[in-house]
Write a protein that holds these residues in place. Structure first.
Motif, mmCIF file in Angstrom:
data_model
loop_
_atom_site.group_PDB
_atom_site.id
_atom_site.type_symbol
_atom_site.label_atom_id
_atom_site.label_comp_id
_atom_site.label_asym_id
_atom_site.label_seq_id
_atom_site.Cartn_x
_atom_site.Cartn_y
_atom_site.Cartn_z
ATOM 1 N N TYR A 33 21.184 -6.138 -0.141
ATOM 2 C CA TYR A 33 20.018 -7.001 0.085
ATOM 3 C C TYR A 33 19.591 -7.666 -1.200
ATOM 4 C CZ TYR A 33 19.858 -4.329 4.410
ATOM 5 O OH TYR A 33 20.183 -3.744 5.595
ATOM 6 N N ARG A 34 19.027 -8.841 -1.063
ATOM 7 C CA ARG A 34 18.548 -9.593 -2.224
ATOM 8 C C ARG A 34 17.475 -8.813 -2.970
ATOM 9 N NH1 ARG A 34 20.219 -15.029 -1.884
ATOM 10 N NH2 ARG A 34 21.186 -15.330 0.133
ATOM 11 N N GLY A 35 17.612 -8.748 -4.275
ATOM 12 C CA GLY A 35 16.571 -8.170 -5.112
ATOM 13 C C GLY A 35 16.564 -6.653 -5.213
ATOM 14 N N PRO A 162 24.092 -14.957 -12.911
ATOM 15 C CA PRO A 162 24.495 -14.566 -11.567
ATOM 16 C C PRO A 162 23.271 -14.154 -10.745
ATOM 17 C CG PRO A 162 24.833 -12.745 -13.064
ATOM 18 C CD PRO A 162 24.239 -13.871 -13.875
ATOM 19 N N LYS A 163 23.400 -14.155 -9.420
ATOM 20 C CA LYS A 163 22.331 -13.629 -8.580
ATOM 21 C C LYS A 163 22.440 -12.113 -8.495
ATOM 22 C CE LYS A 163 21.951 -17.741 -5.739
ATOM 23 N NZ LYS A 163 22.239 -18.362 -4.448
ATOM 24 N N CYS A 164 23.654 -11.624 -8.710
ATOM 25 C CA CYS A 164 23.898 -10.191 -8.527
ATOM 26 C C CYS A 164 24.802 -9.684 -9.649
ATOM 27 C CB CYS A 164 24.575 -9.977 -7.168
ATOM 28 S SG CYS A 164 25.127 -8.308 -6.856
ATOM 29 N N ILE A 165 24.497 -8.494 -10.183
ATOM 30 C CA ILE A 165 25.392 -7.873 -11.158
ATOM 31 C C ILE A 165 25.886 -6.553 -10.582
ATOM 32 C CG2 ILE A 165 25.598 -6.889 -13.474
ATOM 33 C CD1 ILE A 165 23.600 -8.831 -14.505
ATOM 34 N N VAL A 166 27.194 -6.364 -10.589
ATOM 35 C CA VAL A 166 27.791 -5.112 -10.136
ATOM 36 C C VAL A 166 28.225 -4.345 -11.377
ATOM 37 C CG1 VAL A 166 29.640 -4.070 -8.781
ATOM 38 C CG2 VAL A 166 28.625 -6.226 -8.039
ATOM 39 N N GLU A 193 13.946 -10.440 -13.824
ATOM 40 C CA GLU A 193 14.719 -11.634 -13.486
ATOM 41 C C GLU A 193 15.091 -11.656 -12.011
ATOM 42 O OE1 GLU A 193 15.130 -13.847 -15.825
ATOM 43 O OE2 GLU A 193 14.510 -12.638 -17.542
ATOM 44 N N GLY A 194 14.748 -10.601 -11.300
ATOM 45 C CA GLY A 194 15.045 -10.531 -9.869
ATOM 46 C C GLY A 194 16.526 -10.471 -9.549
ATOM 47 N N ILE A 195 17.319 -9.907 -10.496
ATOM 48 C CA ILE A 195 18.764 -9.860 -10.260
ATOM 49 C C ILE A 195 19.123 -8.677 -9.359
ATOM 50 C CG2 ILE A 195 20.992 -9.497 -11.380
ATOM 51 C CD1 ILE A 195 19.842 -11.069 -13.760
ATOM 52 N N THR A 196 19.781 -8.985 -8.259
ATOM 53 C CA THR A 196 20.272 -7.948 -7.359
ATOM 54 C C THR A 196 21.290 -7.097 -8.121
ATOM 55 O OG1 THR A 196 20.056 -9.546 -5.586
ATOM 56 C CG2 THR A 196 21.322 -7.555 -5.098
ATOM 57 N N THR A 197 21.172 -5.776 -8.003
ATOM 58 C CA THR A 197 22.004 -4.909 -8.821
ATOM 59 C C THR A 197 22.730 -3.878 -7.962
ATOM 60 O OG1 THR A 197 20.382 -5.155 -10.586
ATOM 61 C CG2 THR A 197 21.961 -3.365 -10.813
#
Lengths: 279, 275, 288
Positions: A33-35, A162-166, A193-197
């Motif tokens: 999910y986002r965020g 990026p929007k997401c960091i894995v 920063e609201g980055i999905t993690t």
């Protein structure tokens, strides 16, 4: 749209050294999910790295579907776009840093995106500042501690916006101080920063700080939920070869000995508070 | 046991000297010119001139001379072997015999040939070491890439080639450190690397390479995946954070190189070759 | 085989522009049959220190004496010393040289030119000691092993040299919880049943607290603490200031004590903590 990554019935097989096909993922359905900060955990060989490598199209599905921000990983044309959306940090910083100067390494990603020079400089400045690495800007990564090296790796991904960091077991080889540095920064980037993690880890003490967790075993998702819910199921977690967080484990042991404690203790603070309330 | 101690090739020694501040392209071209000159030199006098030039460069760059020389230590056995090989094999009709034993005959021509070839290898190694000691890997690549860019027109993947070289050079040090660990792990299980004759010693080296190669491949594989994850797809659409500038120091350096090259060419033309 | 270290100093790349001092005047003693934890952050010098114990490194100043033998003595037989002081490295990939588990474990004994029957007997015993079944694993390809199995093979390879002292350098790094438990069980067994002196190097206090009798804390190349395990944890602030973490079970007790509860001792393992707390609550001694 609430979901950033949508995975449906994903299977993946790879060839082992002996030439046999080994099933790494056996029908996985899940969402990111986002965020959120999502933890994926499970024993070595449970398939979590293979799963995570589908998130940014390093692997393409054997069968099933992976949709990242509306783009299908199955379509090769989307690969470049997907890698801008999902960044990836690996276990060993020595094997992912390209350059022998910190700022040059952080610039590597934006350079690959073909950004104009001024924009690259801006992003490198911003990424270094976000992770408090400005003092090491012109240093060689080799002169940094392992934890700082890993922060440089994260900055390199961050600079690609990026929007997401894995993060694939980013703390496995770090000492306690390095672990803390990396985790605190990951949480801060998520918050500020609201980055999905997505955090792959073995350490249950790290999972505790995540919003949601997924437990994998033999290429399947066994449990999904908030850490507090899942850790209340102590027997099941142990059966999957995992530990409980230290506080939960202690609470579990005390309950077995007949102390009346609430069922969902996760942190030391909670445990101490509950113990103090005992009659 | 410290294997990495004497490795100077591929190591960058940060500094602010005249030589450090030069544009990498200037340094690469200057090194290239010296290499070409070295291949033409056939007299001790000319080698002397190159030696003085390089020694001055080492001093100006602030590299401790002892350290600059320590890089040769691991090469000594190879150099010695090369010298002896030439000493006995090379001869010319009018050569004077220095001594002979059994089927081996050493002539003065062989002696000079061996010495000159050994000197050439030492100087080639020296100039490369000087280049990497004073130029960071990053600016070295930038320089190479810029110099090679005209070749893109004929379809040569210059950026990829340069990236491959950088990574290869970076791995020299990482692999040397790894070799150190592997050798120690074997010593810890009773291997005596410092005992036995040449063949016995060589035999002991083999088990070292298996884990070294496996680890090198693993690292390379991880690095490729990490680069790919950061959207690396080769040089095509890449831009650069930094651009190179030829400055005043470079003009000065180019002038010095011209004078030096003229001197060496003069020596080559006027002094009778030793061989 | 006692180890005595006196005023040991060591620098990497000595005499080059990259010289880095890693050990400053370290002195310590390790007695027979001890289980000593050497704990410190990464790059604190603990590996460099331990590599002096089996003469992989020789002192630049100061001395290391193992069983009366001074390692920097040019006459010293370092080969046999290294076999008696076994060293298991952090990354098993660097120390597994052969194709199969059996061949790899035989590497050490073969270096000693032992008879074939003796080599086989050593391999069998070593595999048993680390809990690898001979029939299942002897012919197994090294690269088909899990992380935990690789580490056990690496330990067996060292055990086959019949060491009296075993140095374990961060052997649980990167293992999952199950793999770690297996290794720790093997180590505990080697110490208790085989009476092997264990020197356990780690950056984490958790495992050291569970296993070790004495803890030596190294930071920036200096010895900070050298005390029985329970004493070390009486100084939580000092440990935290150098970036080490206190085991969570001890944290709980510490927090309860802060709130005014009286708890008689410091627990080192989960079981001890559970016992301590249940007894305390049962007897209601916890309240002041």
């Amino acid at each position: 749209m609430k979901t950033l990554i949508e995975i449906t019935d994903l299977t993946y097989k790879y060839r082992s050294g002996g030439g046999n096909a080994v099933t790494a993922l056996n029908g996985v359905t899940m969402q990111v999910y986002r965020g959120e900060i999502l933890a994926i955990t499970g024993q070595n060989g449970s398939g979590k790295s293979t799963l995570a490598r589908h998130f940014n199209a390093l692997l393409t599905p054997g069968s099933g579907e992976v949709i990242v921000d509306g783009l299908s990983v199955n379509d090769k044309k989307n690969t470049a776009a997907i890698r801008r959306i999902v960044g990836m940090v690996f276990q060993n910083p020595d094997n992912q840093l390209v350059s022998s100067v910190v700022e040059e390494d952080v610039a590597f990603g934006p350079e690959n995106l073909g950004l104009p020079q001024a924009e690259i400089v801006k992003r490198v400045d911003w990424a270094l500042k976000s992770l408090d690495l400005e003092a090491y800007r012109y240093r060689s990564p080799n002169s940094l501690s392992e934890g700082q090296k890993q922060l440089v790796a994260i900055a390199g991904v961050l600079a690609m916006k990026p929007k997401c960091i894995v993060l694939d077991e980013p703390t496995a080889h770090l000492d306690p101080k390095g672990k803390r540095e990396v985790l605190e920064n990951v949480q801060r980037l998520n918050r500020d920063e609201g980055i999905t993690t997505v955090l792959l880890t073995h350490s249950m003490n790290e999972v505790v700080h995540c919003d949601r967790m997924i437990i994998m075993d033999q290429g399947l998702i066994k449990l999904t939920g908030a850490p507090r819910e899942l850790f209340a199921q102590a027997e099941q977690i142990k059966a999957l070869g995992l530990d409980l967080p230290a506080a939960a484990q202690l609470a579990y042991g005390l309950k077995l000995k007949g102390l009346t404690l609430p069922g969902n203790i996760l942190t030391i603070e909670e445990l101490v508070a509950s113990l103090c309330q005992l009659p | 046991m410290e294997l990495t101690k004497n490795i100077t090739l591929g190591v960058y020694l940060p500094g602010k000297s005249f030589i450090h501040r030069l544009d990498p392209r200037t340094k690469i071209i200057a090194s290239g010119i010296i290499v070409i000159l070295l291949l033409m030199i056939r007299s001790y006098q000319a080698y002397g001139a190159v030696f003085i030039f390089l020694a001055a460069a080492v001093i100006i760059a602030g590299i401790p001379p002892g350290y600059a020389f320590s890089g040769f230590k691991p090469m000594l056995p190879v150099l010695t072997f090369m010298w002896i090989f030439q000493l006995f094999l090379y001869s010319s009709p009018d050569a004077e015999v220095i001594f002979s034993w059994w089927i081996f005959t050493a002539t003065d021509a062989g002696f000079h040939m061996g010495t000159l070839i050994t000197l050439r290898v030492i100087f080639l190694f020296g100039i490369t070491t000087l280049l990497t000691l004073t130029t960071s890997m990053v600016s070295l690549t930038d320089g190479l890439e810029s110099l090679l860019s005209p070749l893109k027109a004929i379809g040569l993947p210059t950026q990829e080639l340069v990236m491959t070289m950088v990574i290869a050079l970076r791995f020299v040090l990482i692999l040397a450190e790894e070799l150190d660990k592997i050798v120690k792990a074997q010593m810890a299980r009773g291997v005596a690397f410092d005992r036995g004759n040449f063949i016995q010693k060589t035999k002991k080296i083999f088990p070292v390479f298996l884990p070294l190669f496996i680890s090198a491949f693993k690292r390379a594989e991880e690095l490729i995946i990490a680069m790919e994850a950061r959207s690396y797809t080769g040089g095509k659409h890449r831009t650069k954070m930094k651009t190179l500038h030829i400055g005043r120091v470079d003009l000065a350096a180019i002038l010095i190189m011209l004078i030096f090259s003229a001197l060496i060419i003069f020596l080559i033309l006027t002094v009778n070759p030793t061989i | 085989m006692p180890i005595a270290v006196k005023d040991l100093c060591f620098s990497y790349k000595q005499g080059t522009p990259f010289e880095k001092k890693v050990l400053h005047n370290i002195s310590l003693d390790i007695e027979d049959g001890e289980f000593v934890g050497i704990i410190g952050p990464t790059q604190s010098g603990k590996t460099t220190l331990a590599q002096h114990f089996n003469a992989l490194l020789l002192p630049q100043s100061g001395s290391v004496t193992v069983n009366g033998l001074i390692t920097s003595d040019p006459q010293a037989d370092l080969i046999s010393l290294r076999l008696q002081v076994g060293y298991v490295f952090q990354n098993p990939d660097y120390q597994l040289f052969a194709q199969t588990v059996g061949e790899d474990i035989a590497f050490g004994p073969q270096n000693q030119q032992l008879r074939k029957s003796e080599v086989t007997e050593r391999v069998t015993t070593a595999m048993k000691q680390v809990g690898l079944d001979f029939d299942t694993f002897c012919q197994r390809d090294i690269y088909a092993l899990s992380g935990g199995q690789k580490r056990r093979t690496a330990i067996a390879g060292v055990l086959a040299c019949k060491p009296k002292i075993l140095i374990l350098d961060d052997v649980t790094a990167g293992l999952d919880p199950r793999g770690r438990e297996e290794i720790l069980a093997v180590i505990r067994d080697l110490h208790q049943k085989q009476k092997i002196t264990i020197i356990y190097i780690s950056n984490s206090m958790d495992e050291a607290a569970e296993l070790a009798e004495r803890i030596i804390v190294i930071n920036r190349g200096q010895k900070q603490l050298d005390e029985p395990v329970r004493e070390v944890f009486k100084k939580p602030e000092q440990l935290r200031s150098i970036g080490l973490e206190i085991p969570e079970v001890i944290n709980v007790i510490e927090k309860l004590q802060e709130r005014g509860y009286v708890i008689p001792s410091i627990p080192l393992t989960l079981e001890e903590a559970i016992d301590l707390l249940t007894t305390a609550y049962a007897q209601r001694e916890v309240k002041r």
